[in-house]
Scaffold this active site. Sequence first.
Site, PDB file in Angstrom:
ATOM      1  N   PRO A   1      14.066  77.898  48.160  1.00 37.92           N
ATOM      2  CG  PRO A   1      14.112  75.581  48.181  1.00 37.92           C
ATOM      3  CD  PRO A   1      14.365  76.775  49.055  1.00 37.92           C
ATOM      4  CG  ASN A   2      11.751  76.020  43.163  1.00 36.28           C
ATOM      5  OD1 ASN A   2      12.437  76.177  42.157  1.00 36.28           O
ATOM      6  ND2 ASN A   2      11.734  74.882  43.828  1.00 36.28           N
TER       7      ASN A   2
ATOM      8  NE  ARG B   1       5.184  76.734  36.454  1.00 32.92           N
ATOM      9  CZ  ARG B   1       6.058  75.734  36.554  1.00 32.92           C
ATOM     10  NH1 ARG B   1       7.315  75.913  36.223  1.00 32.92           N
ATOM     11  NH2 ARG B   1       5.678  74.543  36.966  1.00 32.92           N
TER      12      ARG B   1
ATOM     13  CE1 TYR C   1       3.082  78.149  47.431  1.00 30.44           C
ATOM     14  CE2 TYR C   1       3.236  77.528  45.111  1.00 30.44           C
ATOM     15  CZ  TYR C   1       3.388  77.216  46.450  1.00 30.44           C
ATOM     16  OH  TYR C   1       3.850  75.979  46.814  1.00 30.44           O
TER      17      TYR C   1
ATOM     18  CG  ASN D   1       8.201  80.647  52.347  1.00 32.44           C
ATOM     19  OD1 ASN D   1       8.378  79.419  52.412  1.00 32.44           O
ATOM     20  ND2 ASN D   1       7.266  81.185  51.595  1.00 32.44           N
TER      21      ASN D   1
ATOM     22  CB  ALA E   1      10.669  72.191  48.754  1.00 28.14           C
TER      23      ALA E   1
ATOM     24  CD  GLU F   1       7.776  76.263  59.713  1.00 31.63           C
ATOM     25  OE1 GLU F   1       8.055  75.899  60.879  1.00 31.63           O
ATOM     26  OE2 GLU F   1       7.285  75.507  58.864  1.00 31.63           O
TER      27      GLU F   1
ATOM     28  CG  HIS G   1       4.999  77.462  55.165  1.00 31.96           C
ATOM     29  ND1 HIS G   1       6.102  77.106  54.441  1.00 31.96           N
ATOM     30  CD2 HIS G   1       5.200  77.006  56.424  1.00 31.96           C
ATOM     31  CE1 HIS G   1       6.929  76.449  55.204  1.00 31.96           C
ATOM     32  NE2 HIS G   1       6.416  76.374  56.414  1.00 31.96           N
TER      33      HIS G   1
ATOM     34  NE  ARG H   1       0.025  73.330  48.495  1.00 33.91           N
ATOM     35  CZ  ARG H   1       1.152  73.849  47.992  1.00 33.91           C
ATOM     36  NH1 ARG H   1       1.850  74.740  48.682  1.00 33.91           N
ATOM     37  NH2 ARG H   1       1.570  73.488  46.802  1.00 33.91           N
TER      38      ARG H   1
ATOM     39  NE  ARG I   1       3.020  70.997  48.744  1.00 33.44           N
ATOM     40  CZ  ARG I   1       4.039  71.282  47.936  1.00 33.44           C
ATOM     41  NH1 ARG I   1       5.097  71.914  48.397  1.00 33.44           N
ATOM     42  NH2 ARG I   1       4.023  70.947  46.664  1.00 33.44           N
TER      43      ARG I   1
HETATM   44  O1  CA2 Z   1       3.400  77.982  50.972  1.00 32.58           O
HETATM   45  C1  CA2 Z   1       4.599  78.243  50.975  1.00 32.58           C
HETATM   46  O2  CA2 Z   1       5.041  79.380  51.136  1.00 32.58           O
HETATM   47  C2  CA2 Z   1       5.624  77.126  50.712  1.00 32.58           C
HETATM   48  O3  CA2 Z   1       6.721  77.332  51.597  1.00 32.58           O
HETATM   49  C3  CA2 Z   1       6.050  77.288  49.263  1.00 32.58           C
HETATM   50  C4  CA2 Z   1       6.978  76.175  48.769  1.00 32.58           C
HETATM   51  C5  CA2 Z   1       6.407  74.794  49.102  1.00 32.58           C
HETATM   52  O4  CA2 Z   1       7.350  73.790  48.769  1.00 32.58           O
HETATM   53  C6  CA2 Z   1       6.040  74.665  50.583  1.00 32.58           C
HETATM   54  O5  CA2 Z   1       5.474  73.407  50.809  1.00 32.58           O
HETATM   55  C7  CA2 Z   1       5.048  75.740  50.982  1.00 32.58           C
HETATM   56  C8  CA2 Z   1       7.169  76.266  47.252  1.00 32.58           C
HETATM   57  C9  CA2 Z   1       7.752  77.565  46.790  1.00 32.58           C
HETATM   58  C10 CA2 Z   1       7.746  77.595  45.280  1.00 32.58           C
HETATM   59  O6  CA2 Z   1       6.895  78.645  44.877  1.00 32.58           O
HETATM   60  C11 CA2 Z   1       6.504  78.716  43.571  1.00 32.58           C
HETATM   61  C12 CA2 Z   1       5.721  79.793  43.228  1.00 32.58           C
HETATM   62  C13 CA2 Z   1       5.262  79.926  41.940  1.00 32.58           C
HETATM   63  C14 CA2 Z   1       5.590  78.976  40.985  1.00 32.58           C
HETATM   64  C15 CA2 Z   1       6.365  77.893  41.329  1.00 32.58           C
HETATM   65  C16 CA2 Z   1       6.830  77.759  42.622  1.00 32.58           C
END
Ligand code: CA2
Length: 151
Positions: free
Chosen positions: A10-11, A18, A23, A79, A82, A103, A105, A112, A116
């Site tokens: 997701p996301n 953003r 990221y 990946n 969340a 896995e 990330h 963080r 997480r």
């Molecule tokens: O660090 C990672 O790759 C995560 O898997 C990314 C997830 C987060 O919930 C994990 O704790 C770590 C979030 C992905 C959402 O990515 C976005 C990127 C840009 C803007 C908004 C969200």
Amino acid sequence: MKTALILNGPNLNLLGTREPAVYGSATLADVEKLCAQACAEHGLALDFRQSNHEGELVGWIHEAGRAQAAGTLAGLIFNAGAYTHTSVALHDAVKGTGVTLIELHISNVFAREAFRHHSFLSPAARAVMCGFGVQGYALAIAGLAQMTAAG
Ligand code: CA2
């Protein structure tokens, strides 16, 4: 030629739009290109997907388990976003299919928020990659290729 399945949860479709400090600025389309290049270098075919839906991800893991049993899949780089921190269903899908899981990330989740720091996937994973930014995808592909060659 075996396939590397790369699933994004997701996301992750918002990547590059953003939170660049966390990221980076690459979009998910950029990540797919980076993965295609890394797979080509390592003699793997690429299957790259993203979903915001837990059940769809579960279905894709089941598909991956069947493909690995049939000898066409090298493994799964995942990946889970969340869902990593919440989903017993994804843990059970990996365990239940026996698919080889790396896995992944983008960020260093351990640097963080505390929520997480726990992953439901890590106990079912062969390896865990985090904190290398989007280059982690290429590193995980190299690792999967090495595992596949080692048998
Ligand atoms: O660090 C990672 O790759 C995560 O898997 C990314 C997830 C987060 O919930 C994990 O704790 C770590 C979030 C992905 C959402 O990515 C976005 C990127 C840009 C803007 C908004 C969200």
